[in-house]
Design a protein around this motif. Sequence first.
Motif, short mmCIF file in Angstrom:
data_model
loop_
_atom_site.label_atom_id
_atom_site.label_comp_id
_atom_site.label_asym_id
_atom_site.label_seq_id
_atom_site.Cartn_x
_atom_site.Cartn_y
_atom_site.Cartn_z
N LEU A 17 0.81 -1.21 0.00
CA LEU A 17 0.00 0.00 0.00
C LEU A 17 0.85 1.27 0.00
O LEU A 17 0.44 2.30 -0.52
N THR A 18 2.07 1.19 0.53
CA THR A 18 2.92 2.39 0.61
C THR A 18 3.97 2.48 -0.49
O THR A 18 4.33 3.57 -0.90
N GLY A 19 4.48 1.34 -0.96
CA GLY A 19 5.52 1.36 -1.99
C GLY A 19 5.51 0.07 -2.80
O GLY A 19 6.07 -0.92 -2.36
N SER A 20 4.83 0.09 -3.93
CA SER A 20 4.75 -1.10 -4.79
C SER A 20 5.85 -1.06 -5.83
O SER A 20 5.98 -0.09 -6.57
N GLY A 21 6.63 -2.14 -5.89
CA GLY A 21 7.67 -2.25 -6.89
C GLY A 21 7.10 -2.86 -8.17
O GLY A 21 6.29 -3.78 -8.12
N ILE A 22 7.52 -2.31 -9.31
CA ILE A 22 7.09 -2.83 -10.61
C ILE A 22 8.33 -3.09 -11.46
O ILE A 22 9.18 -2.22 -11.61
N VAL A 32 5.84 2.68 -7.01
CA VAL A 32 4.66 3.53 -6.84
C VAL A 32 4.58 3.84 -5.36
O VAL A 32 4.29 2.95 -4.55
N LYS A 33 4.88 5.07 -5.00
CA LYS A 33 4.82 5.48 -3.60
C LYS A 33 3.53 6.25 -3.37
O LYS A 33 3.20 7.15 -4.12
N THR A 34 2.81 5.85 -2.32
CA THR A 34 1.56 6.52 -1.99
C THR A 34 1.65 7.11 -0.59
O THR A 34 2.52 6.73 0.20
N LYS A 35 0.72 8.03 -0.32
CA LYS A 35 0.72 8.72 0.97
C LYS A 35 -0.53 8.35 1.75
O LYS A 35 -1.63 8.29 1.19
N GLN A 36 -0.36 8.13 3.04
CA GLN A 36 -1.47 7.73 3.90
C GLN A 36 -2.62 8.72 3.83
O GLN A 36 -3.79 8.33 3.86
N LYS A 37 -2.32 10.00 3.68
CA LYS A 37 -3.37 11.02 3.65
C LYS A 37 -4.31 10.85 2.46
O LYS A 37 -5.43 11.35 2.47
N ASP A 38 -3.90 10.09 1.44
CA ASP A 38 -4.75 9.86 0.27
C ASP A 38 -5.77 8.75 0.49
O ASP A 38 -6.59 8.48 -0.39
N GLY A 39 -5.70 8.08 1.65
CA GLY A 39 -6.68 7.05 1.99
C GLY A 39 -6.80 5.98 0.91
O GLY A 39 -5.80 5.53 0.36
N ASP A 40 -8.05 5.60 0.62
CA ASP A 40 -8.27 4.55 -0.38
C ASP A 40 -7.92 5.00 -1.80
O ASP A 40 -7.84 4.18 -2.70
N GLY A 41 -7.67 6.28 -1.97
CA GLY A 41 -7.21 6.77 -3.27
C GLY A 41 -5.87 6.15 -3.66
O GLY A 41 -5.52 6.10 -4.85
N ARG A 42 -5.16 5.65 -2.66
CA ARG A 42 -3.88 4.97 -2.94
C ARG A 42 -4.11 3.73 -3.80
O ARG A 42 -3.30 3.39 -4.65
N LEU A 43 -5.25 3.05 -3.57
CA LEU A 43 -5.56 1.86 -4.38
C LEU A 43 -5.72 2.24 -5.84
O LEU A 43 -5.26 1.53 -6.74
N ALA A 44 -6.35 3.38 -6.10
CA ALA A 44 -6.53 3.85 -7.48
C ALA A 44 -5.18 4.20 -8.10
O ALA A 44 -4.96 3.94 -9.30
N ALA A 82 -3.58 -7.30 1.07
CA ALA A 82 -4.71 -8.02 0.48
C ALA A 82 -5.63 -7.06 -0.27
O ALA A 82 -6.17 -7.41 -1.32
N MET A 83 -5.82 -5.86 0.25
CA MET A 83 -6.64 -4.87 -0.46
C MET A 83 -6.01 -4.52 -1.80
O MET A 83 -6.69 -4.45 -2.82
N VAL A 84 -4.70 -4.32 -1.81
CA VAL A 84 -4.01 -4.00 -3.06
C VAL A 84 -4.11 -5.18 -4.02
O VAL A 84 -4.39 -5.00 -5.22
N HIS A 85 -3.91 -6.38 -3.51
CA HIS A 85 -4.03 -7.58 -4.35
C HIS A 85 -5.41 -7.66 -5.00
O HIS A 85 -5.53 -8.02 -6.16
N GLY A 86 -6.46 -7.37 -4.22
CA GLY A 86 -7.81 -7.44 -4.77
C GLY A 86 -7.99 -6.52 -5.96
O GLY A 86 -8.53 -6.92 -7.00
N VAL A 87 -7.52 -5.31 -5.83
CA VAL A 87 -7.63 -4.34 -6.92
C VAL A 87 -6.83 -4.80 -8.14
O VAL A 87 -7.32 -4.79 -9.27
N VAL A 88 -5.59 -5.24 -7.91
CA VAL A 88 -4.72 -5.63 -9.02
C VAL A 88 -5.21 -6.92 -9.68
O VAL A 88 -5.24 -7.03 -10.91
#
Length: 178
Positions: A17-22, A32-44, A82-88
């Motif tokens: 959720l915070t740093g996905s390697g591709i 892909v680095k995301t910020k906690q303040k973005d909430g579920d927007g990180r999944l998008a 698991a949340m990230v996996h579901g989206v991907v």
Amino acid sequence: MTDEQRKFTVVGLDLSLTGSGIAYRDGSTGTVKTKQKDGDGRLAQIEEAVQLAIGGGGLGSGVDLVVMEDIPQNSHAAKPIAMVHGVVRNLLVKAGIPYALVVLATLKFYATGKGSGDKVPMALAAYKRAGLEFDDDNQCDAAWLRWAGLDWLGCPEFSVPAAQREALKKAVWPAVTR
């Protein structure tokens, strides 16, 4: 180029959720680095990055397989991963791209010959085998996932000892056709 001459194209994903390697199909890597303040927007944000990595998916996308690090068991990180996996996974299913799941211990053994330890041996093995250094361990893991997929499909980018290659049999691999 005929289908027989074409090398399989694999993307590696070390999802978080915070740093996905591709590891992209051309072998380059990114995080892909995301910020906690973005909430579920990180999944998008992660979904959009994976969409770009697979080139839209479906026939003509050129991606034969995506290899992901499996969700860790008995870890505080399991729920957000698991949340990230579901989206991907949903994205990949819609795109018609098969994916494989590799447990971290299996990936470490494939890379280093030892299924435990910190991230340093993975980075050293990447440098030794491929001559590559990475900005972070997320990219390194994603590269190893891509290399494992290519190796499984019979298109290894470099040689690893037979015992390390044998570890790949522990992963769940989908049928992949060209």
